[in-house]
Scaffold this motif. Structure first.
Motif, PDB file in Angstrom:
ATOM      1  N   ARG A  44       0.720  -1.051  -0.008  1.00  0.00           N
ATOM      2  CA  ARG A  44       0.276   0.107  -0.131  1.00  0.00           C
ATOM      3  C   ARG A  44       0.775   1.095   0.286  1.00  0.00           C
ATOM      4  N   GLU A  45       1.702   1.494   0.702  1.00  0.00           N
ATOM      5  CA  GLU A  45       3.123   2.434   0.787  1.00  0.00           C
ATOM      6  C   GLU A  45       3.908   2.570  -0.610  1.00  0.00           C
ATOM      7  N   PHE A  46       3.672   2.249  -1.968  1.00  0.00           N
ATOM      8  CA  PHE A  46       3.730   2.285  -2.366  1.00  0.00           C
ATOM      9  C   PHE A  46       3.720   3.607  -3.901  1.00  0.00           C
ATOM     10  N   ALA A  47       4.203   4.236  -4.367  1.00  0.00           N
ATOM     11  CA  ALA A  47       3.976   6.033  -5.003  1.00  0.00           C
ATOM     12  C   ALA A  47       2.991   4.891  -6.081  1.00  0.00           C
ATOM     13  N   TRP A  48       2.012   3.840  -6.365  1.00  0.00           N
ATOM     14  CA  TRP A  48       1.311   3.689  -7.375  1.00  0.00           C
ATOM     15  C   TRP A  48       1.039   4.688  -8.618  1.00  0.00           C
ATOM     16  N   ALA A  49      -0.226   5.394  -7.312  1.00  0.00           N
ATOM     17  CA  ALA A  49      -0.824   7.202  -8.165  1.00  0.00           C
ATOM     18  C   ALA A  49      -0.045   7.922  -9.210  1.00  0.00           C
ATOM     19  N   GLU A  50       0.886   8.167  -8.458  1.00  0.00           N
ATOM     20  CA  GLU A  50       2.515   9.377  -9.144  1.00  0.00           C
ATOM     21  C   GLU A  50       2.348   8.710 -10.596  1.00  0.00           C
ATOM     22  N   ALA A  51       2.822   6.876 -10.227  1.00  0.00           N
ATOM     23  CA  ALA A  51       3.596   6.533 -11.655  1.00  0.00           C
ATOM     24  C   ALA A  51       2.460   6.196 -12.998  1.00  0.00           C
ATOM     25  N   GLY A  52       0.967   6.081 -12.331  1.00  0.00           N
ATOM     26  CA  GLY A  52       0.095   6.524 -13.329  1.00  0.00           C
ATOM     27  C   GLY A  52      -0.594   4.672 -13.207  1.00  0.00           C
ATOM     28  N   ILE A  53      -0.802   3.938 -12.206  1.00  0.00           N
ATOM     29  CA  ILE A  53      -1.244   3.257 -11.914  1.00  0.00           C
ATOM     30  C   ILE A  53      -2.438   2.743 -11.327  1.00  0.00           C
ATOM     31  N   ALA A  54      -3.102   2.982 -11.099  1.00  0.00           N
ATOM     32  CA  ALA A  54      -4.243   3.121 -10.424  1.00  0.00           C
ATOM     33  C   ALA A  54      -4.410   1.604  -9.828  1.00  0.00           C
ATOM     34  N   VAL A  55      -4.082   1.553  -8.329  1.00  0.00           N
ATOM     35  CA  VAL A  55      -4.570   0.368  -7.259  1.00  0.00           C
ATOM     36  C   VAL A  55      -5.290  -0.131  -6.591  1.00  0.00           C
ATOM     37  N   GLU A  56      -6.709  -1.202  -6.259  1.00  0.00           N
ATOM     38  CA  GLU A  56      -6.406  -1.457  -5.034  1.00  0.00           C
ATOM     39  C   GLU A  56      -6.364  -2.353  -4.150  1.00  0.00           C
ATOM     40  N   PHE A  57      -6.241  -2.131  -3.427  1.00  0.00           N
ATOM     41  CA  PHE A  57      -5.793  -3.459  -2.360  1.00  0.00           C
ATOM     42  C   PHE A  57      -6.425  -3.944  -1.570  1.00  0.00           C
ATOM     43  N   ARG A  58      -7.298  -5.182  -2.626  1.00  0.00           N
ATOM     44  CA  ARG A  58      -7.880  -6.101  -2.632  1.00  0.00           C
ATOM     45  C   ARG A  58      -8.158  -7.554  -2.729  1.00  0.00           C
ATOM     46  N   LYS A  59      -8.492  -8.439  -2.567  1.00  0.00           N
ATOM     47  CA  LYS A  59      -8.977  -9.773  -3.402  1.00  0.00           C
ATOM     48  C   LYS A  59      -9.383  -9.465  -4.567  1.00  0.00           C
ATOM     49  N   PRO A  60      -8.390 -10.024  -5.645  1.00  0.00           N
ATOM     50  CA  PRO A  60      -9.253  -9.635  -6.980  1.00  0.00           C
ATOM     51  C   PRO A  60     -10.624 -10.584  -7.176  1.00  0.00           C
ATOM     52  N   VAL A  61     -10.984 -10.160  -7.750  1.00  0.00           N
ATOM     53  CA  VAL A  61     -12.169 -10.860  -8.741  1.00  0.00           C
ATOM     54  C   VAL A  61     -12.506 -11.006  -9.889  1.00  0.00           C
ATOM     55  N   ASP A  62     -13.096 -11.544 -10.930  1.00  0.00           N
ATOM     56  CA  ASP A  62     -12.734 -12.613 -12.498  1.00  0.00           C
ATOM     57  C   ASP A  62     -12.797 -11.668 -13.563  1.00  0.00           C
ATOM     58  N   LEU A  63     -12.896 -10.745 -13.321  1.00  0.00           N
ATOM     59  CA  LEU A  63     -12.502  -8.912 -14.232  1.00  0.00           C
ATOM     60  C   LEU A  63     -11.124  -8.418 -14.062  1.00  0.00           C
ATOM     61  N   ASP A  64     -10.049  -8.499 -12.560  1.00  0.00           N
ATOM     62  CA  ASP A  64      -9.463  -7.828 -12.331  1.00  0.00           C
ATOM     63  C   ASP A  64      -7.876  -8.194 -13.301  1.00  0.00           C
ATOM     64  N   PRO A  65      -7.798  -7.634 -14.228  1.00  0.00           N
ATOM     65  CA  PRO A  65      -6.452  -7.856 -15.708  1.00  0.00           C
ATOM     66  C   PRO A  65      -5.067  -8.398 -14.633  1.00  0.00           C
ATOM     67  N   VAL A  66      -4.922  -7.212 -13.633  1.00  0.00           N
ATOM     68  CA  VAL A  66      -3.399  -7.123 -13.552  1.00  0.00           C
ATOM     69  C   VAL A  66      -3.786  -7.288 -11.638  1.00  0.00           C
ATOM     70  N   GLY A  67      -2.573  -8.384 -11.007  1.00  0.00           N
ATOM     71  CA  GLY A  67      -2.507  -8.340 -10.177  1.00  0.00           C
ATOM     72  C   GLY A  67      -1.161  -8.423  -9.172  1.00  0.00           C
ATOM     73  N   ILE A  68      -0.210  -7.223  -8.492  1.00  0.00           N
ATOM     74  CA  ILE A  68       0.695  -6.875  -7.614  1.00  0.00           C
ATOM     75  C   ILE A  68       0.942  -7.538  -6.345  1.00  0.00           C
ATOM     76  N   THR A  69       2.144  -8.845  -6.269  1.00  0.00           N
ATOM     77  CA  THR A  69       2.228  -9.188  -4.916  1.00  0.00           C
ATOM     78  C   THR A  69       3.766  -8.400  -4.418  1.00  0.00           C
TER      79      THR A  69
END
Length: 220
Positions: free
Chosen positions: A99-124
């Motif tokens: 959560r502490e990474f600067a995802w938004a500043e880098a241009g990535i919209a990140v949600e911190f939750r478990k994925p659902v079927d249509l989520d294209p990318v998972g970051i771990t």
């Protein structure tokens, strides 16, 4: 659902049928620890001194893509760069631990939750990684959900070089040292999911992600 409670109940019933108390005695735990410390390892292949280079080579051999960055602060930009280069959506779900990474500043919209079927990318992240086979070792937990690496078609994993060990034996040793017991799930990820069931032709993405991209962090 807390499956650890169900597991303890099942083991307690087994122990009761054996005429033993529900919980292991201290002497039993000490005997197990002693056995693990004395039990000789089987033969292992020789490993180079540079485990990072070996890990990168083996990860690529297993069809993962790899980028090396200098620091953890470089990770979001590297992930954004990878997504753009492969014409992938710049949105993802991620582990709570990131959560502490600067995802938004880098241009990535990140949600911190478990994925659902249509989520294209998972970051771990990873618990550790093994140089011998280029494998990611992921431990499940409330903030490190296993599905983040399994359900999305693209899996991006952050691997600090300090968490690269020689082989699977070292990975399990690290789990025992740092966690004491196994979590609900331990996943060993060696590249994209694949199968050769049909006419012995390798097909990627059969039971999991089509792509695995590893960001190796030299300064972590």
């Amino acid at each position: 659902m807390d499956t650890s409670v169900a597991r303890r109940n099942i083991l307690a019933r087994i122990r009761a049928a054996q005429g033993r108390p529900a919980e292991p005695a201290a002497s039993e735990r000490e005997a197990v620890t002693d056995y693990l410390e004395r039990h000789p390892e089987g033969p292992r292949p020789p490993m180079p001194g540079d485990l990072v280079t070996r890990f990168v080579e083996e990860a690529r051999r297993m069809s993962s893509t790899v980028e090396e960055v200098a620091t953890l602060s470089d990770v979001p930009a590297a992930a954004h760069r990878y997504l753009l280069e492969h014409n992938l959506p710049v949105r993802a779900i991620a582990w709570e631990t990131l959560r502490e990474f600067a995802w938004a500043e880098a241009g990535i919209a990140v949600e911190f939750r478990k994925p659902v079927d249509l989520d294209p990318v998972g970051i771990t992240g990873c618990f550790c990684a093994t140089a011998e086979t280029g494998t990611l070792v992921l431990l499940s937990g409330p903030q490190t959900y296993a599905s983040a690496a399994l359900l999305p078609e693209t899996h991006i994993a952050v691997v600090p070089v300090s968490r690269i060990v020689a082989g699977h034996e070292d990975a399990f040793g690290l789990i025992r040292t740092e966690r004491g017991e196994l979590p609900r799930a331990v996943n060993f990820v060696s590249g994209p999911s694949r199968t050769g069931d049909i006419e012995q032709t390798i097909v990627l993405g059969a039971h999991g992600p089509y792509r695995v991209h590893v960001i190796v962090v030299r300064g972590a």
